[in-house]
Scaffold this motif. Structure first.
Motif, PDB file in Angstrom:
ATOM      1  N   GLN A  49       0.851  -1.185   0.000  1.00 12.71           N
ATOM      2  CA  GLN A  49       0.000   0.000   0.000  1.00 12.71           C
ATOM      3  C   GLN A  49       0.892   1.244   0.000  1.00 12.71           C
ATOM      4  OE1 GLN A  49      -3.443   0.019   0.085  1.00 12.71           O
ATOM      5  NE2 GLN A  49      -3.345  -2.210  -0.132  1.00 12.71           N
ATOM      6  N   PRO A  50       0.370   2.375  -0.476  1.00 13.26           N
ATOM      7  CA  PRO A  50       1.142   3.614  -0.344  1.00 13.26           C
ATOM      8  C   PRO A  50       1.515   3.861   1.111  1.00 13.26           C
ATOM      9  CG  PRO A  50      -0.731   3.939  -1.793  1.00 13.26           C
ATOM     10  CD  PRO A  50      -0.890   2.571  -1.183  1.00 13.26           C
ATOM     11  N   VAL A  60       4.690   4.696  -3.236  1.00 11.55           N
ATOM     12  CA  VAL A  60       3.965   5.965  -3.348  1.00 11.55           C
ATOM     13  C   VAL A  60       2.639   5.825  -4.096  1.00 11.55           C
ATOM     14  CG1 VAL A  60       5.998   7.415  -3.140  1.00 11.55           C
ATOM     15  CG2 VAL A  60       5.260   6.638  -5.394  1.00 11.55           C
ATOM     16  N   GLY A  61       2.352   4.677  -4.655  1.00 13.97           N
ATOM     17  CA  GLY A  61       1.086   4.495  -5.364  1.00 13.97           C
ATOM     18  C   GLY A  61       0.792   3.019  -5.496  1.00 13.97           C
ATOM     19  N   ASP A  65      -4.925   3.924  -7.978  1.00  8.56           N
ATOM     20  CA  ASP A  65      -4.476   5.312  -7.956  1.00  8.56           C
ATOM     21  C   ASP A  65      -4.272   5.837  -9.376  1.00  8.56           C
ATOM     22  OD1 ASP A  65      -4.024   5.870  -5.070  1.00  8.56           O
ATOM     23  OD2 ASP A  65      -2.563   4.251  -5.270  1.00  8.56           O
ATOM     24  N   SER A  67      -2.009   8.542 -11.217  1.00  7.61           N
ATOM     25  CA  SER A  67      -0.801   9.330 -10.943  1.00  7.61           C
ATOM     26  C   SER A  67      -0.743  10.507 -11.910  1.00  7.61           C
ATOM     27  CB  SER A  67       0.451   8.470 -11.106  1.00  7.61           C
ATOM     28  OG  SER A  67       0.443   7.441 -10.151  1.00  7.61           O
ATOM     29  N   CYS A  90      -0.039  10.353   2.599  1.00  4.66           N
ATOM     30  CA  CYS A  90      -1.401  10.257   2.067  1.00  4.66           C
ATOM     31  C   CYS A  90      -2.395  10.909   3.026  1.00  4.66           C
ATOM     32  CB  CYS A  90      -1.811   8.810   1.865  1.00  4.66           C
ATOM     33  SG  CYS A  90      -0.779   7.930   0.686  1.00  4.66           S
ATOM     34  N   CYS A 106      -2.178  11.042  -2.286  1.00  5.59           N
ATOM     35  CA  CYS A 106      -0.835  10.759  -1.787  1.00  5.59           C
ATOM     36  C   CYS A 106       0.175  11.631  -2.526  1.00  5.59           C
ATOM     37  CB  CYS A 106      -0.493   9.283  -1.992  1.00  5.59           C
ATOM     38  SG  CYS A 106      -1.570   8.162  -1.081  1.00  5.59           S
ATOM     39  N   GLY A 107       1.298  11.882  -1.866  1.00  7.32           N
ATOM     40  CA  GLY A 107       2.339  12.730  -2.436  1.00  7.32           C
ATOM     41  C   GLY A 107       2.219  14.171  -1.983  1.00  7.32           C
ATOM     42  N   TYR A 127       4.202  14.686  -7.659  1.00  5.11           N
ATOM     43  CA  TYR A 127       3.371  13.656  -8.280  1.00  5.11           C
ATOM     44  C   TYR A 127       2.221  13.386  -7.330  1.00  5.11           C
ATOM     45  CZ  TYR A 127       7.139  12.906 -11.544  1.00  5.11           C
ATOM     46  OH  TYR A 127       8.084  13.091 -12.509  1.00  5.11           O
ATOM     47  N   GLN A 129      -0.888  11.078  -6.381  1.00  2.00           N
ATOM     48  CA  GLN A 129      -1.581   9.802  -6.564  1.00  2.00           C
ATOM     49  C   GLN A 129      -2.975   9.996  -5.987  1.00  2.00           C
ATOM     50  OE1 GLN A 129       1.815   9.577  -5.480  1.00  2.00           O
ATOM     51  NE2 GLN A 129       2.219   9.170  -7.628  1.00  2.00           N
ATOM     52  N   ALA A 131      -6.910   8.550  -5.586  1.00  6.03           N
ATOM     53  CA  ALA A 131      -7.777   7.369  -5.638  1.00  6.03           C
ATOM     54  C   ALA A 131      -9.163   7.732  -5.121  1.00  6.03           C
ATOM     55  CB  ALA A 131      -7.191   6.235  -4.795  1.00  6.03           C
TER      56      ALA A 131
END
Length: 156
Positions: A49-50, A60-61, A65, A67, A90, A106-107, A127, A129, A131
């Motif tokens: 998982q992230p 990271v993804g 997700d 990106s 995240c 995330c990111g 970047y 991510q 979801a």
């Protein structure tokens, strides 16, 4: 002599005032209550998982997700809603405008947490991510296809 003292007193007062404001701001943020990360149960279980680490590298993804290379751009709240920490970098975003859905971003660097108004900045990312999760009847969350409209609102 008094004119010289007066000329020196004004900048000193301004510097002192800035220092007091800076100190108060630092104390405020240091002692602000930080909510614990929100954990959710996913209906799809993958071992990575992230936020996990593999061979000393951060994941990271993952599946589910989208990106997007946003190159340091600000990420905004698409609608009034709540932003909570999740795992790693995240956050989870929820909104009454789309009640059965939860969004994982995330990111995000230095995320802004809590209740945010539409258009307020959550943070920045190189970047992103993104979801989209839908609540299932059993209370778990499942990845679903991301809405282009909601993602666009987060990026504009």
């Amino acid at each position: 002599m008094q004119a010289i003292q007066s000329d020196l007193a004004k900048p000193a007062f301004v510097i002192l005032a800035i220092g007091i404001v800076w100190f108060a701001r630092d104390v405020w943020f240091r002692h602000r209550t930080v909510a614990p990360p929100r954990t959710i149960n996913l209906s799809q279980q993958w071992s990575l998982q992230p936020g996990d680490t593999v061979a000393n590298f951060r994941v990271v993804g993952g599946l589910g997700d989208i990106s997007v290379a946003v190159r340091g751009k600000s990420i905004k709240v698409p609608f009034d809603g709540n932003v909570q920490m999740n795992r790693g970098d995240c956050v989870l975003y929820s909104t009454a405008a789309v009640p059965a859905y939860l969004f994982r971003l995330c990111g995000i660097r230095k995320p802004r947490l809590g209740n945010l108004r539409q258009g307020e900045v959550i943070g920045t990312a190189d970047y992103l991510q993104f979801a989209t999760l839908r609540k299932q009847p059993d209370g778990t969350w499942a990845f679903v296809e991301t809405s282009r409209d909601i993602l666009e609102k987060a990026l504009k």
